[in-house]
Structures are given as structure tokens and as C-alpha cells.
Design a protein around this motif. Structure first.
Motif, PDB file in Angstrom:
ATOM      1  N   ALA A   1       0.809  -1.217   0.000  1.00 43.19           N
ATOM      2  CA  ALA A   1       0.000   0.000   0.000  1.00 43.19           C
ATOM      3  C   ALA A   1       0.842   1.267   0.000  1.00 43.19           C
TER       4      ALA A   1
ATOM      5  N   LEU B   1      -8.294   5.463   2.984  1.00 42.61           N
ATOM      6  CA  LEU B   1      -9.220   4.451   2.473  1.00 42.61           C
ATOM      7  C   LEU B   1      -9.202   4.489   0.947  1.00 42.61           C
ATOM      8  N   THR B   2      -9.143   3.320   0.336  1.00 46.31           N
ATOM      9  CA  THR B   2      -9.226   3.240  -1.124  1.00 46.31           C
ATOM     10  C   THR B   2     -10.660   2.998  -1.590  1.00 46.31           C
ATOM     11  N   ARG B   3     -11.528   2.637  -0.640  1.00 40.24           N
ATOM     12  CA  ARG B   3     -12.965   2.544  -0.928  1.00 40.24           C
ATOM     13  C   ARG B   3     -13.713   2.841   0.358  1.00 40.24           C
ATOM     14  N   SER B   4     -14.718   3.668   0.259  1.00 44.05           N
ATOM     15  CA  SER B   4     -15.562   3.984   1.406  1.00 44.05           C
ATOM     16  C   SER B   4     -16.979   4.227   0.890  1.00 44.05           C
TER      17      SER B   4
ATOM     18  N   ASN C   1      -8.741  -0.455   3.144  1.00 44.75           N
ATOM     19  CA  ASN C   1      -7.399   0.139   3.156  1.00 44.75           C
ATOM     20  C   ASN C   1      -6.336  -0.935   2.922  1.00 44.75           C
TER      21      ASN C   1
ATOM     22  N   GLU D   1     -10.668  -5.858   2.325  1.00 40.54           N
ATOM     23  CA  GLU D   1     -11.909  -5.221   1.881  1.00 40.54           C
ATOM     24  C   GLU D   1     -12.978  -5.316   2.966  1.00 40.54           C
TER      25      GLU D   1
END
Length: 286
Positions: free
Chosen positions: A113, A132-135, A165, A168
Motif C-alpha cells: 500500500a 481508504l481506497t474505498r468507502s 485500506n 476489503e
């Protein structure tokens, strides 16, 4: 560099570290291979599966000039670009083996990361939570599956968010710590999801939140203490005003552990801290 094979194993320095506990054997154990030079990804995955721990890490020379070391992180079935308790446990093992950080008081770890800072915080180590790469919202179909897997009515899930992060994670907020502690999941209903559940302790309690994390299909379907999830949850809870800028999490209670995760937001950083203890030191044949 020659790839290590099953025909050419050698003894390598090894440690097993307990993370997020001041007392040995009450937190989340991590296996650390301190010299992984020449090991293939297949060999790393095979040994990680054999340890039967939630994660095993492998330390390597950094490729980024700003890093002190590089780490690869494996669960029993997959490699992660980042994970929390492996970050603290790897930094502890590296320091205990004589590692000297380039920056005074701060270890810089290179992982999939990117670069992650780890600092000494009193008697604890703490890492800076990665972005965060997705939220954001979770699909209703997934929420219905999660409610069924937790054996709860759908209305019991007060809120939910993706908290990615590295792993998943889906974060789910419940009404109370007692409700979290009483969960008896149906792992078959949760298959394919990584779910973290959060519930507040009563006002005035030493511990702010109780957390449990579930990874169906893994060697350990409930993780004892989870740094990556708590890092993502801290961004969610503090950002939404549900938690103060500093709070304490309990995790692992149902498993007989006494995990404690210290959360501190300082400026733009959220630091995820915990005690670390060396439990095993020696050599491993790999």
C-alpha cells in the motif's frame, strides 16, 4: 537473487509477536520471518498457511529509499497490501532484532500500500492509518446478507460503510457493545465478505467501543484484534462525529483475549496504537 526452493531451505531468524496486548498470549499473534531474501511468493504463502495464524510477515530490504524495510503480508490464503497488526508486529520484531530507523523515533515501513509510518508512543507502537481506497454506502443486498449472517433483524444494522485500506472490510454499527458481544455468526451466510462490527460501551466506560471482525473461510474466521479494520473504522467514526478524536477499543473478548487498540487523531493523521510483546524468538527452516 536466486529464488529459494524446497530443495534449498536454510535457517532464517524468526519471531512470534503478540500485538495489541501488554500481556503475552492475550492479543493477536504474528509470525515474522526477519530475513526473507530469496523466498518465492509460493513459499511465503505455504508457510503462512502452515503457521495457522491470521497473518505471517516477511521482511526484506526496502526498494524505496525513504523506507527502513519492506514487508510482505500473508494470511493463510492470500497476500495483503496492508494490514494493521502485522505492521506493528513487524516493526516490533525489526526493532528487537537491532533495526535502527533512519528517522529518529519513527520507523518507515514499505508495503504493497506504500509507505507507512510507525512511531513509539510511550510503551506502545502506533501506525499512521493509510487512506481508504474505498468507502461509502454498502449495497442493500450485502446488508441483508450481513444481517442474516449476524442473526439480526436488518433494522439492527444502524449504519454501514465500506472501509477498504488493504483488506476489503465492511464496517457495521450496532446499538451497543453488549449486542456485539452476543453475536453468534452464521459464517456460511457471510461467505465472501469481510465484516467488522462495532458497538459503543456505555458513557463513562474506560473502553469506548467493542469490535469484532469476521473473515469466513479463513483459518481463523474471527480475528482476535484487527488493526486495519480499526484504522478504517476510526476514519468513519471520527469523521461522522460518532467518536471523539481519542478513544479506546476492546477486541477479542469473546475469544478470551484482551486486545486494546488506542485511537488518536492528531492533525491530519489518525494513529492506531497498541502494546507488542515478543513471545518466541529463534530460527525457522525456509
Amino acid at each position: 537473487m536466486t529464488t529459494n526452493t524446497a530443495d534449498s531451505p536454510r535457517l532464517r531468524p524468526f519471531a512470534q509477536v503478540d500485538v495489541f496486548s501488554a500481556a503475552p498470549y492475550r492479543g493477536n499473534p504474528l509470525a515474522v520471518v526477519l530475513d526473507a531474501a530469496g523466498l518465492s511468493a509460493e513459499a511465503m504463502q505455504r508457510f503462512a498457511n502452515w503457521t495457522n495464524l491470521s497473518e505471517t510477515t516477511y521482511l526484506l530490504p526496502p526498494t524505496d529509499p525513504g523506507a527502513d524495510y519492506r514487508v510482505r503480508i500473508f494470511s493463510g490464503s492470500e497476500e495483503f497490501p496492508f494490514a494493521g497488526h502485522p505492521t506493528l508486529g513487524s516493526a516490533h520484531a525489526w526493532l528487537a532484532a537491532g533495526g535502527e530507523p533512519r528517522q529518529d523515533g519513527t520507523v518507515v515501513q514499505e508495503c504493497g500500500a506504500g509507505l507507512v509510518r510507525v512511531k513509539r508512543e510511550g510503551g506502545r507502537l502506533a501506525f499512521a492509518a493509510p487512506p481508504l481506497t474505498r468507502s461509502g454506502p454498502v449495497a442493500e443486498a450485502d446488508l441483508s446478507r450481513i444481517a442474516a449472517g449476524l442473526r439480526l433483524d436488518r433494522e439492527a444494522l444502524l449504519d454501514a460503510s465500506w472501509l477498504v485500506n488493504g483488506p476489503e472490510w465492511i464496517g457495521v454499527l450496532l446499538d451497543s457493545a453488549d449486542l456485539v458481544l452476543g453475536l453468534r455468526p452464521d459464517y456460511s451466510a457471510l461467505a465472501g465478505l469481510k465484516v467488522g462490527v462495532i458497538g459503543p460501551h456505555p458513557a463513562g466506560s474506560e473502553v469506548g467501543f467493542e469490535v469484532r471482525t469476521f473473515i469466513p473461510g479463513d483459518a481463523m474466521p474471527e480475528d482476535p484484534v484487527t488493526g486495519s479494520f480499526n484504522a478504517g473504522a476510526a476514519r468513519w467514526l471520527i469523521g461522522s462525529g460518532r467518536a471523539p478524536v481519542s478513544y479506546l477499543v476492546a477486541q477479542g473478548t469473546v475469544l478470551g483475549r484482551a486486545g486494546r487498540v488506542h485511537i488518536d487523531a492528531v492533525g491530519d493523521d489518525i494513529w492506531i496504537g497498541g502494546n507488542t510483546v515478543s513471545c518466541i524468538e529463534g530460527m525457522v527452516l525456509l
